[in-house]
Design an enzyme around this catalytic site. Structure first.
Site, PDB file in Angstrom:
ATOM      1  N   ASP A 121       0.850  -1.196   0.000  1.00  0.00           N
ATOM      2  CA  ASP A 121       0.000   0.000   0.000  1.00  0.00           C
ATOM      3  C   ASP A 121       0.882   1.242   0.000  1.00  0.00           C
ATOM      4  O   ASP A 121       1.880   1.317   0.727  1.00  0.00           O
ATOM      5  CB  ASP A 121      -0.933  -0.017   1.218  1.00  0.00           C
ATOM      6  N   ILE A 122       0.482   2.215  -0.790  1.00  0.00           N
ATOM      7  CA  ILE A 122       1.285   3.440  -0.929  1.00  0.00           C
ATOM      8  C   ILE A 122       1.253   4.286   0.347  1.00  0.00           C
ATOM      9  O   ILE A 122       2.160   5.089   0.578  1.00  0.00           O
ATOM     10  CB  ILE A 122       0.788   4.261  -2.148  1.00  0.00           C
ATOM     11  N   ASN A 125     -13.000  -3.092   2.512  1.00  0.00           N
ATOM     12  CA  ASN A 125     -13.914  -1.967   2.674  1.00  0.00           C
ATOM     13  C   ASN A 125     -14.917  -1.971   1.531  1.00  0.00           C
ATOM     14  O   ASN A 125     -14.544  -2.151   0.369  1.00  0.00           O
ATOM     15  CB  ASN A 125     -13.133  -0.650   2.667  1.00  0.00           C
ATOM     16  N   VAL A 150     -10.803   2.998  -3.738  1.00  0.00           N
ATOM     17  CA  VAL A 150     -10.460   2.411  -5.038  1.00  0.00           C
ATOM     18  C   VAL A 150     -11.483   1.319  -5.341  1.00  0.00           C
ATOM     19  O   VAL A 150     -11.623   0.355  -4.571  1.00  0.00           O
ATOM     20  CB  VAL A 150      -9.030   1.838  -5.057  1.00  0.00           C
ATOM     21  N   HIS A 201     -10.469  -5.367  -3.337  1.00  0.00           N
ATOM     22  CA  HIS A 201      -9.142  -5.671  -2.791  1.00  0.00           C
ATOM     23  C   HIS A 201      -9.236  -6.057  -1.334  1.00  0.00           C
ATOM     24  O   HIS A 201     -10.158  -5.673  -0.626  1.00  0.00           O
ATOM     25  CB  HIS A 201      -8.191  -4.478  -2.958  1.00  0.00           C
ATOM     26  N   MET A 202      -8.239  -6.827  -0.924  1.00  0.00           N
ATOM     27  CA  MET A 202      -8.132  -7.288   0.449  1.00  0.00           C
ATOM     28  C   MET A 202      -6.871  -6.660   1.040  1.00  0.00           C
ATOM     29  O   MET A 202      -5.789  -6.785   0.463  1.00  0.00           O
ATOM     30  CB  MET A 202      -8.027  -8.816   0.426  1.00  0.00           C
ATOM     31  N   HIS A 203      -7.035  -5.952   2.158  1.00  0.00           N
ATOM     32  CA  HIS A 203      -5.881  -5.395   2.869  1.00  0.00           C
ATOM     33  C   HIS A 203      -5.322  -6.458   3.806  1.00  0.00           C
ATOM     34  O   HIS A 203      -6.088  -7.096   4.553  1.00  0.00           O
ATOM     35  CB  HIS A 203      -6.302  -4.221   3.754  1.00  0.00           C
TER      36      HIS A 203
END
Ligand code: 5GP
Length: 116
Positions: free
Chosen positions: A31-32, A89, A98, A102-104
């Site tokens: 992650d940025i 989320n 975004v 996606h999965m964090h």
């Protein structure tokens, strides 16, 4: 129709990202703006699904693939024993920014105070 996001450019290597995991279905990259010592995003490479709410039943195995990828990466990095958090989320109230599902993966510290 599903719209491309910045994540499609990362998949195509059109913008830089620190890619740490890849298989035939899943890309994992740092992650940025990390919210924990380890913060990696796992995304589907071949399908754009904007949110979890858009997931169709026949696409359900993809979520398992994201989870397996995150778990494999955590194991490989020696993070599994201490543990980690997985977050997805969905839309505005969760703070989704975004719209490419996606999965964090958050890890590397006791995560009580870390959210995404
Ligand atoms: P969301 O808030 O939608 O669940 O998570 C989106 C995540 O993508 C955020 O944590 C954000 O920091 C990350 N992100 C947004 N743009 C980029 C980018 O260009 N590169 C990388 N590596 N991460 C990004």
């Amino acid at each position: 129709m599903s719209q491309e996001t910045i994540f499609s450019k990362i998949i195509r290597r059109e913008i830089p990202a620190t890619i740490v995991y890849e298989d035939d279905e899943v890309l994992g990259f740092k992650d940025i703006a990390p919210k924990a010592p380890v913060h990696v995003l796992f995304i589907p490479k071949n399908q754009i699904i904007p949110t979890l709410d858009d997931l169709r039943a026949e696409q359900a195995p993809l979520i398992g693939r994201l989870a397996l990828a995150a778990a494999a990466y955590a194991r490989e990095q020696g993070l599994a024993e201490d543990g980690y958090r997985i977050v997805m989320n969905c839309r505005e109230h969760a703070g989704q920014t975004v719209f490419h599902i996606h999965m964090h993966l958050l890890a590397g510290a006791a995560l009580g105070d870390f959210g995404v």
